[in-house]
Design an enzyme around this catalytic site. Structure first.
Site, PDB file in Angstrom:
ATOM      1  N   GLY A  12       0.777  -1.240   0.000  1.00 28.72           N
ATOM      2  CA  GLY A  12       0.000   0.000   0.000  1.00 28.72           C
ATOM      3  C   GLY A  12       0.807   1.287   0.000  1.00 28.72           C
ATOM      4  N   ASN A  14       1.517   3.043  -2.590  1.00 28.37           N
ATOM      5  CA  ASN A  14       0.823   3.981  -3.484  1.00 28.37           C
ATOM      6  C   ASN A  14      -0.414   4.569  -2.815  1.00 28.37           C
ATOM      7  OD1 ASN A  14       2.026   4.270  -6.323  1.00 28.37           O
ATOM      8  ND2 ASN A  14       2.274   2.092  -5.874  1.00 28.37           N
ATOM      9  N   ILE A  94      -9.947  -6.574 -13.335  1.00 31.65           N
ATOM     10  CA  ILE A  94     -11.256  -5.951 -13.126  1.00 31.65           C
ATOM     11  C   ILE A  94     -12.211  -6.475 -14.204  1.00 31.65           C
ATOM     12  CG2 ILE A  94     -12.503  -3.749 -13.036  1.00 31.65           C
ATOM     13  CD1 ILE A  94     -10.542  -4.190 -10.724  1.00 31.65           C
ATOM     14  N   ASN A 108      -5.524   3.036 -12.973  1.00 32.04           N
ATOM     15  CA  ASN A 108      -4.571   2.043 -12.467  1.00 32.04           C
ATOM     16  C   ASN A 108      -3.165   2.610 -12.545  1.00 32.04           C
ATOM     17  OD1 ASN A 108      -3.570  -0.651 -11.754  1.00 32.04           O
ATOM     18  ND2 ASN A 108      -2.962  -0.867 -13.903  1.00 32.04           N
ATOM     19  N   HIS A 110       0.659   1.371 -13.145  1.00 34.00           N
ATOM     20  CA  HIS A 110       1.409   0.214 -13.637  1.00 34.00           C
ATOM     21  C   HIS A 110       2.904   0.543 -13.572  1.00 34.00           C
ATOM     22  CE1 HIS A 110       2.041  -3.472 -15.870  1.00 34.00           C
ATOM     23  NE2 HIS A 110       2.994  -2.810 -16.498  1.00 34.00           N
TER      24      HIS A 110
END
Ligand code: GAR
Length: 184
Positions: A12, A14, A94, A108, A110
């Protein structure tokens, strides 16, 4: 205030970058109202609780099949009134059911400049080093029904050093790119 739901699977960092950007006033028009993890052991859940944010685990193991799992995820997001979904290290594909319920409202992060099926987490950096890539980086993109195929919003490049290990490179990409472009 835009209600943001953050989906996570691991440490976590981010998520933390988003929470820090809110705390220090860089993000002024959004609040994280919900954090969901598919992994009960994700430290990201602790980060959310430390911020008094509702943190729930919805694991596929709790359901008979994938569709039931997807329905439960969608139901929780809807019930919480989430308006923007941020995938911050969420290692679950998803499904169309959720993409269609939130068109252009799922983003998202990446950990490279190009994305592809099977490339996630540390593997991305292992592959970049194996290939001898000189420049890598991170990408924030909209989520559509493909795997990492949605329109690109922001990218930031990061140089690779000759003595990089996947772990060292992963950390540099996070610090120099991911934690900056995701909150932005
Ligand atoms: C991040 O590097 C993120 O870009 C990556 O997982 C890590 C999660 O770290 N996501 C993917 O690979 C998705 N394809 P975090 O839990 O510390 O934010």
């Amino acid at each position: 205030m835009l209600k943001v739901g953050v989906l996570v699977s691991g440490g976590g960092t981010n998520l933390q970058a988003i929470l820090d950007a809110i705390d220090c006033g860089k993000i002024t028009n959004a609040e994280v109202s919900l954090v969901i993890s598919n992994n009960p052991k994700a430290y990201a859940l602790e980060r959310a609780k430390n911020h008094n944010i509702e943190a729930v685990c919805i694991s596929p193991k709790q359901f008979e099949n994938r569709e039931e799992f997807h329905r439960a995820l969608l139901a929780k997001l809807k019930e919480s009134g989430v308006e923007l979904i941020v995938l911050a290290g969420f290692l679950v594909a998803i499904p169309p059911m959720i993409v269609e319920a939130y068109p252009n409202k799922i983003i998202n992060i990446h950990p490279s400049l190009i994305c592809g099926v099977g490339y996630y987490g540390l593997h991305v950096h292992e592959k970049a080093l194996e290939r001898g890539v000189r420049v890598t980086g991170a990408t924030v993109h909209f989520v559509d029904t493909g795997t990492d195929t949605g329109p690109i919003i922001l990218q930031k490049a990061v140089k690779i050093k000759s003595d990089d290990t996947p772990e060292v490179l992963q950390r540099r990409v996070m610090e120099k790119a991911e934690w900056k472009i995701l909150p932005k």
